[in-house]
Write an enzyme that holds these catalytic residues in place. Structure first.
Site, PDB file in Angstrom:
ATOM      1  N   GLU A 437       3.455   2.416   5.603  1.00 13.10           N
ATOM      2  CA  GLU A 437       3.307   3.315   4.468  1.00 13.10           C
ATOM      3  C   GLU A 437       1.818   3.567   4.187  1.00 13.10           C
ATOM      4  O   GLU A 437       1.081   2.656   3.849  1.00 13.10           O
ATOM      5  CB  GLU A 437       3.966   2.674   3.233  1.00 13.10           C
ATOM      6  CG  GLU A 437       3.680   3.406   1.926  1.00 13.10           C
ATOM      7  CD  GLU A 437       4.255   2.671   0.705  1.00 13.10           C
ATOM      8  OE1 GLU A 437       4.867   1.599   0.879  1.00 13.10           O
ATOM      9  OE2 GLU A 437       4.071   3.181  -0.408  1.00 13.10           O
ATOM     10  N   ASP A 516       4.900  -1.200   0.895  1.00 13.26           N
ATOM     11  CA  ASP A 516       4.537  -2.029  -0.251  1.00 13.26           C
ATOM     12  C   ASP A 516       5.778  -2.646  -0.883  1.00 13.26           C
ATOM     13  O   ASP A 516       6.858  -2.062  -0.859  1.00 13.26           O
ATOM     14  CB  ASP A 516       3.834  -1.180  -1.327  1.00 13.26           C
ATOM     15  CG  ASP A 516       2.496  -0.638  -0.822  1.00 13.26           C
ATOM     16  OD1 ASP A 516       1.980  -1.195   0.164  1.00 13.26           O
ATOM     17  OD2 ASP A 516       1.995   0.334  -1.420  1.00 13.26           O
ATOM     18  N   ASP A 518       7.153  -2.688  -3.669  1.00 15.31           N
ATOM     19  CA  ASP A 518       7.418  -2.128  -5.000  1.00 15.31           C
ATOM     20  C   ASP A 518       8.490  -1.045  -4.878  1.00 15.31           C
ATOM     21  O   ASP A 518       9.056  -0.835  -3.800  1.00 15.31           O
ATOM     22  CB  ASP A 518       6.131  -1.584  -5.624  1.00 15.31           C
ATOM     23  CG  ASP A 518       5.504  -0.468  -4.780  1.00 15.31           C
ATOM     24  OD1 ASP A 518       6.199   0.068  -3.880  1.00 15.31           O
ATOM     25  OD2 ASP A 518       4.329  -0.153  -5.001  1.00 15.31           O
ATOM     26  N   ASP A 520       8.387   2.237  -4.943  1.00 12.28           N
ATOM     27  CA  ASP A 520       8.098   3.298  -3.976  1.00 12.28           C
ATOM     28  C   ASP A 520       8.301   2.812  -2.547  1.00 12.28           C
ATOM     29  O   ASP A 520       8.828   3.525  -1.704  1.00 12.28           O
ATOM     30  CB  ASP A 520       6.652   3.793  -4.136  1.00 12.28           C
ATOM     31  CG  ASP A 520       6.546   4.814  -5.264  1.00 12.28           C
ATOM     32  OD1 ASP A 520       7.607   5.326  -5.689  1.00 12.28           O
ATOM     33  OD2 ASP A 520       5.419   5.073  -5.724  1.00 12.28           O
TER      34      ASP A 520
END
Ligand code: 0RA
Length: 654
Positions: A437, A516, A518, A520
């Site tokens: 990402e 990541d 999280d 997203d």
């Protein structure tokens, strides 16, 4: 079998007895050969094997309720209201029929010649195999007004079948404790069992399956967690369930239930506005993910019947496009379930039906029923044919897009995307591709990697949601094209348009999604998994797709440094080194991969010696189909419910 029992058997330690011992020992020696593996999958397979016997009894017409319980100690109880396993003396084996069923490999039901045994599980190994792999098993049979019982350890009876009481019910009750010295995972997952029980209820209309989790209590009324799976209309409801998040082209499911040439055929069909083909096929309740003759018969009938209808009604003339087989299946959701007395399973995972006689039976059943439906429903038929024409036009557009991409590349289609930092090895077995990402994390990964076998492809944020896009749109997306090219996947081999991906030339046998930790990041994980599931599911099925797990925290106290993946680990560190008092001085929360330097990224997330990868698998294709369409589709309600139930990041981003 104990010493004592061998001796009490008239000292007659015959060849048959030896075979029994060897049979069960063989199962314990090579459990994976019988139940697939010795982790989660195999552990749950034990339950399916036992439930299958009760389903057989239900299909024979003697049972309509099966109760499955996960007990507090992770043992499993399965009870049905069938006739009960016979307990009379088995002349050939010189022991109770019940003991034969429980201790002789492949003995399940075989002595009852009249029965039409159609189930039998993927490996068809029977309940004796479950017995062999259980440290303890207790069987109770309710029959003739009595209760009979026998117990076993590792498949060996502790005593001969005995009467333990009276009862006015009939049925069989099995309880088993999976052997902890064999299984690497011994904790049952409720959702995995629930998914299979739901599937079985849809596949076998009229059978009630109750699943209870005695480890979990509802707070409000102190009752245990429980679901009842029951379907009145079988496959019709199954297709409605799978397709519940999609917009339908027809009022209701096309449903066929018939018998052709001695083969019971059940089919349910729905067209929706999506661009995916979702055909789930079953033989004797087993999901035939590799397809086979029944699927071929279905496809042939669908193509022939729809084509004839469209031609007869002069609907193709103005479309000016050649229709291909794939076009008839865009936006199609269907479940095919047939019963075959002697199924021949072929293919890599033994889930491809080989029986030739079945092709004609399914073809005929579907052809007749569909012809009738089309004639009776002109409005819906026009919607379906219009959809097919649209699919054909999109397919041609897709080919043009693909050809233009291939022309652009100086290598004539074989070139690699510019953003790919490839590895030096060309041996796919050892090569890994990281889908990363963002460009900054991509940069760290490029520096931190072992360039011999690790390749990096940075992705710019969220890739296309293919669940909502027409087929050819994916090939117009740079990010998706980069992934396809880097992997070496081809579509439409030999100049033929086909949606079937060819992964023969796959360049990496580990594809690792690295995002990541999280919300997203998990969204991007899901988008990438959706692409793989819809466009090249073989990569997942072969076990090549993984998700990396970067740490959440770096905890420091003086010279001690520790990476933590969970809040519990972090608390443990604080308790151990900071006297329980928490302070931002000594724990650093990683907000993204980009915050780690190349060495940290290598050490925690990429180095095969230390890293932990989650392997992506398809436990149940029909359920995955439902979940992906629900997660990535238009409806907000079911998606919110699902996320609330399954969220793991809620506390982090809150
Ligand atoms: C063979 C014959 C008969 C019943 C069964 C098998 C049977 C097996 C299982 C396994 C789990 N539940 C079961 N229920 C029944 C009955 C033969 C007869 O009664 O005549």
């Amino acid at each position: 079998m104990t010493e004592e029992q061998i001796n009490s058997n008239n000292g007659n330690y015959s060849a048959e007895n030896i075979q029994v011992l060897e049979g069960l020992e063989a199962v314990r020696k090579r459990p994976a050969m019988y139940i697939g593996d010795i982790s989660t999958k195999g552990l749950h397979h034990l339950v399916y094997e036992v439930v299958d016997n009760s389903i057989d009894e239900a299909l024979a017409g003697y049972c309509d309720h099966i109760e499955v319980a996960i007990n507090e100690d992770n043992s499993i109880t399965v009870q049905d209201n069938g006739r009960g396993i016979p307990v009379d003396f088995h002349e050939k084996e010189q022991k109770s029929a019940l003991e034969v069923v429980m201790t002789v490999l492949h003995a399940g039901g075989k002595f009852d010649k009249g029965s039409y045994k159609v189930s039998g599980g993927l490996h068809g190994v029977g309940v004796s195999c479950v017995n062999a792999l259980s440290s303890h098993m207790t069987t109770q049979v309710f029959r003739n007004g009595k209760v009979y019982q026998q117990e076993y350890e590792c498949g060996h009876p502790l005593y001969s079948v005995k009467e333990i009481g009276t009862s006015d019910i009939t049925g069989t009750r099995q309880q088993f404790w999976p052997d902890k010295s064999i299984f690497t995972e011994t904790v049952y997952n409720y959702e995995i069992l629930a998914t299979r029980m739901r599937e079985l209820a849809y596949l076998n209309a009229g059978i009630k399956i109750t699943l209870t989790d005695l480890r979990v209590k509802n707070e409000d009324d102190n009752s245990f967690k429980q679901e009842i799976f029951y379907s009145e209309e079988g496959l019709k409801e199954f297709v409605r369930y799978i397709d519940s998040s999609r917009e339908h082209l027809m009022n209701d499911v096309i449903y066929i239930s018939t018998e052709k040439q001695g083969t019971p055929v059940e089919v349910a069909i729905m067209y929706n506005t999506s661009y995916n083909e979702n055909i789930h096929s079953y033989v004797n309740n087993i999901n035939t993910i590799e397809g086979g003759t029944h699927l071929a018969g279905f496809r042939r009938a669908l193509t022939r019947t729809l084509k004839k209808y469209a031609e007869d009604n002069k609907m193709l003339e103005k479309a000016k496009v050649e229709i291909a087989g794939d076009d008839f299946r865009e936006g199609l959701t269907a479940v095919i379930s047939i019963k075959v007395a002697e199924p021949q399973f072929e293919g890599q995972t033994k889930t491809k039906l080989g029986n030739n006689e079945v092709m004609g039976a399914v073809d005929q059943a579907v052809g007749e029923a569909l012809t009738y439906y089309l004639e009776e429903h002109p409005k819906e038929s026009k919607l379906i044919v219009d959809k097919v024409i649209l699919a054909a036009q999109a397919r041609v557009a897709a080919r043009k897009a693909r050809e233009s991409v291939q022309r652009k590349s100086p290598m004539g289609g074989g070139g690699m995307p510019g953003k790919l930092a490839d590895c030096s090895s060309k041996d796919a077995d050892e090569c890994e591709l990281f889908l990363v990402e963002g460009d900054s994390a991509g940069g760290s990964a490029k520096q931190g990697r072992d360039r011999k076998f690790q390749a990096i492809l940075p992705l710019r944020g969220k890739i296309l949601n293919v669940e909502k896009a027409m087929w050819h749109k994916a090939f117009e997306s740079d990010e998706v094209n980069n992934i396809i090219q880097a992997l070496g996947i081809r579509f439409g081999v030999d100049g033929e348009d086909s949606k079937e991906a060819n992964i023969d030339k796959l360049r990496y046998k580990k594809v690792i999604i690295m995002t990541d930790a999280d919300v997203d990041g998990s969204h991007i994980d899901t988008l990438i998994m959706t692409l793989f599931f819809r466009y090249f599911p073989q990569v997942i099925r072969n076990g090549y797709l993984y998700i990396a797990t970067p740490p959440l925290y770096l905890c420091k106290k003086g010279k001690v440094e520790e990476y933590c993946w969970t809040d519990q680990q972090r608390q443990k560190f604080i308790d151990a080194y900071a006297g329980g008092s928490e302070s931002a001085v000594h724990t650093q929360r990683y907000k993204g991969l980009g915050e780690m330097n190349p060495e940290q990224l290598w050490e925690t997330t990429m180095n095969p010696e230390n890293r932990m990868l989650k392997q992506v698998s398809i436990e149940n294709a029909a359920e995955a189909d439902y979940v992906f369409s629900m997660l990535m589709g238009e409806d907000v309600g079911p998606r919110r419910d699902f996320i609330e139930k399954n969220a793991t990041y809620a506390n982090i981003d809150a």
